[in-house]
Design a protein around this motif. Sequence first.
Motif, PDB file in Angstrom:
ATOM      1  N   GLU A  45       0.636  -1.275   0.014  1.00  9.22           N
ATOM      2  CA  GLU A  45      -0.067  -0.015  -0.081  1.00  9.22           C
ATOM      3  C   GLU A  45       0.909   1.154  -0.094  1.00  9.22           C
ATOM      4  N   VAL A  46       1.880   1.143   0.979  1.00  6.77           N
ATOM      5  CA  VAL A  46       2.734   2.555   0.922  1.00  6.77           C
ATOM      6  C   VAL A  46       3.589   2.681  -0.211  1.00  6.77           C
ATOM      7  N   THR A  47       3.653   1.586  -1.031  1.00  3.48           N
ATOM      8  CA  THR A  47       4.570   1.824  -2.264  1.00  3.48           C
ATOM      9  C   THR A  47       3.693   2.050  -3.506  1.00  3.48           C
ATOM     10  N   GLY A  48       2.443   1.744  -3.293  1.00  5.75           N
ATOM     11  CA  GLY A  48       1.253   1.910  -4.473  1.00  5.75           C
ATOM     12  C   GLY A  48       1.610   0.677  -5.149  1.00  5.75           C
ATOM     13  N   LYS A  49       1.933  -0.605  -4.749  1.00  6.32           N
ATOM     14  CA  LYS A  49       2.132  -1.811  -5.823  1.00  6.32           C
ATOM     15  C   LYS A  49       1.009  -2.782  -5.195  1.00  6.32           C
ATOM     16  N   GLU A  50       0.969  -3.648  -6.053  1.00  5.66           N
ATOM     17  CA  GLU A  50      -0.092  -4.729  -5.767  1.00  5.66           C
ATOM     18  C   GLU A  50       0.304  -5.668  -4.629  1.00  5.66           C
ATOM     19  N   ALA A  51       1.312  -6.084  -4.621  1.00 10.05           N
ATOM     20  CA  ALA A  51       1.862  -6.959  -3.630  1.00 10.05           C
ATOM     21  C   ALA A  51       3.224  -6.985  -3.010  1.00 10.05           C
ATOM     22  N   ALA A  52       3.653  -7.717  -1.958  1.00 10.18           N
ATOM     23  CA  ALA A  52       4.996  -7.508  -1.522  1.00 10.18           C
ATOM     24  C   ALA A  52       5.635  -8.817  -0.939  1.00 10.18           C
ATOM     25  N   SER A 184       5.361   6.540  -2.751  1.00  6.73           N
ATOM     26  CA  SER A 184       4.595   5.899  -3.663  1.00  6.73           C
ATOM     27  C   SER A 184       4.711   6.611  -4.946  1.00  6.73           C
ATOM     28  N   ASP A 185       5.211   8.041  -4.957  1.00 11.24           N
ATOM     29  CA  ASP A 185       5.447   8.641  -6.023  1.00 11.24           C
ATOM     30  C   ASP A 185       6.932   8.291  -6.709  1.00 11.24           C
ATOM     31  N   TYR A 186       7.689   7.717  -5.825  1.00  7.70           N
ATOM     32  CA  TYR A 186       8.982   7.476  -6.041  1.00  7.70           C
ATOM     33  C   TYR A 186       8.756   5.939  -6.633  1.00  7.70           C
ATOM     34  N   ALA A 187       8.102   5.360  -6.172  1.00  9.66           N
ATOM     35  CA  ALA A 187       7.643   3.791  -6.443  1.00  9.66           C
ATOM     36  C   ALA A 187       6.986   3.805  -7.793  1.00  9.66           C
ATOM     37  N   ALA A 188       6.419   4.926  -8.167  1.00 10.67           N
ATOM     38  CA  ALA A 188       5.483   4.809  -9.436  1.00 10.67           C
ATOM     39  C   ALA A 188       6.411   4.793 -10.599  1.00 10.67           C
ATOM     40  N   THR A 210       8.446  -4.795  -3.221  1.00 10.10           N
ATOM     41  CA  THR A 210       7.156  -4.725  -3.844  1.00 10.10           C
ATOM     42  C   THR A 210       7.072  -4.627  -5.260  1.00 10.10           C
ATOM     43  N   GLY A 211       5.941  -4.971  -5.884  1.00 11.33           N
ATOM     44  CA  GLY A 211       5.631  -4.880  -7.233  1.00 11.33           C
ATOM     45  C   GLY A 211       4.377  -5.650  -7.750  1.00 11.33           C
ATOM     46  N   PRO A 212       4.073  -5.785  -9.063  1.00 12.49           N
ATOM     47  CA  PRO A 212       3.006  -6.452  -9.274  1.00 12.49           C
ATOM     48  C   PRO A 212       2.864  -7.999  -8.839  1.00 12.49           C
ATOM     49  N   SER A 213       1.640  -8.621  -8.668  1.00 10.04           N
ATOM     50  CA  SER A 213       1.526  -9.715  -8.026  1.00 10.04           C
ATOM     51  C   SER A 213       2.076 -10.922  -8.717  1.00 10.04           C
TER      52      SER A 213
END
Length: 340
Positions: A45-52, A184-188, A210-213
């Motif tokens: 959630e914090v990085t705005g990704k699907e999974a971790a 999350s802006d950096y992670a985007a 963190t990244g896509p599922s």
Amino acid sequence: MIDLRSDTITRPTEEMRRAMYEAEVGDDVYGEDPTVNRLQEKAAEVTGKEAALYVPSGTMGNQVSILTHTSPGTEVIMEANAHIYYYEAAAASALAGIQPRPLAGQKGVLPPELVEDAIRPDDVHLPPTSLICLENTHNRAGGRIVPLENMKAIHDLARRHNLPVHLDGARIFNASVASGIPVSDYAACTSSVQFCFSKGLGAPVGSIITGPSDFINEAKRWRKRLGGGMRQAGVIASACLVALETMVERLADDHASARLLADGLAGLKGLNFDPADVDTNIVIVKPLTMTPQRFNDELKKRGILASVMGPDMVRLTTSREVESKDLEKTVAAVKEILAL
Ligand code: TLP
């Protein structure tokens, strides 16, 4: 001893120790540890990704990411002073069988044109480029924040070339707190992110990817292959949750400490150091009149621990473990050493 070797020396807080004692646990290899699952959800959630995926260390997080993104015989673009290139014992070559393509950045920042020029054309003589790695904050550049605009430009060109971008965000929360830009802006600007709980955030063990599922599912297999599948890992993950909840904003204190140190060291003869280079919690100085090892030994004689970072650099890192009086003492010691 005043310990400025690293922010990895931070010990868990009372609240972390309590959380560890009380942690609800299960077998995480079965995906059944509720605390690890909560941490993974929160990090995603914090990085705005699907999974971790929770991993034992930053190095394992970077290497699992590289193993998941690439295949042997391909080339990975990275900054020439990146942790992945400099400090991971050539793991990416030894384990993933990739060829690193180190590019000289400017204080840790890779010019996008340089990155684009390094992407290999389709030619049977050449290794295909498979991944671009970035690091923010940049450790060997003295905790420099890589500007969001630069990351965006590299992400855009990577997308045009259909390449993933991995962020070694061991200290991405330092970048975020200092710049005011959400993580999350950096992670985007990335396909995957690794960040550490056991540096300035103060947890005893662990990092996360963190990244896509689908990426995280494959990363889980690589973590297992490397022996990083942990069982009742909720015991340590609980401290990481406390770190995320209570330790992020206070990174500003570490930055203020580094500023205090930087101002104290500014303009000293015998030291190559520009206080304007200090963005976060790392201060790198270059002694001009003695070797870094001698400088370090002299500091140690005066009760101060620092890190030699190569043939010309010494690193002083602030953390929750140091107080302002320690920094005043450090500045006084440096002045004394430079007068030797
Ligand atoms: N860095 C350590 C040392 O290895 C140099 C430190 O004291 O700073 N990425 C970055 C940018 C890092 O600075 C580190 C640790 C890692 C990855 C690896 O993390 P761990 O130590 O958990 O494997």
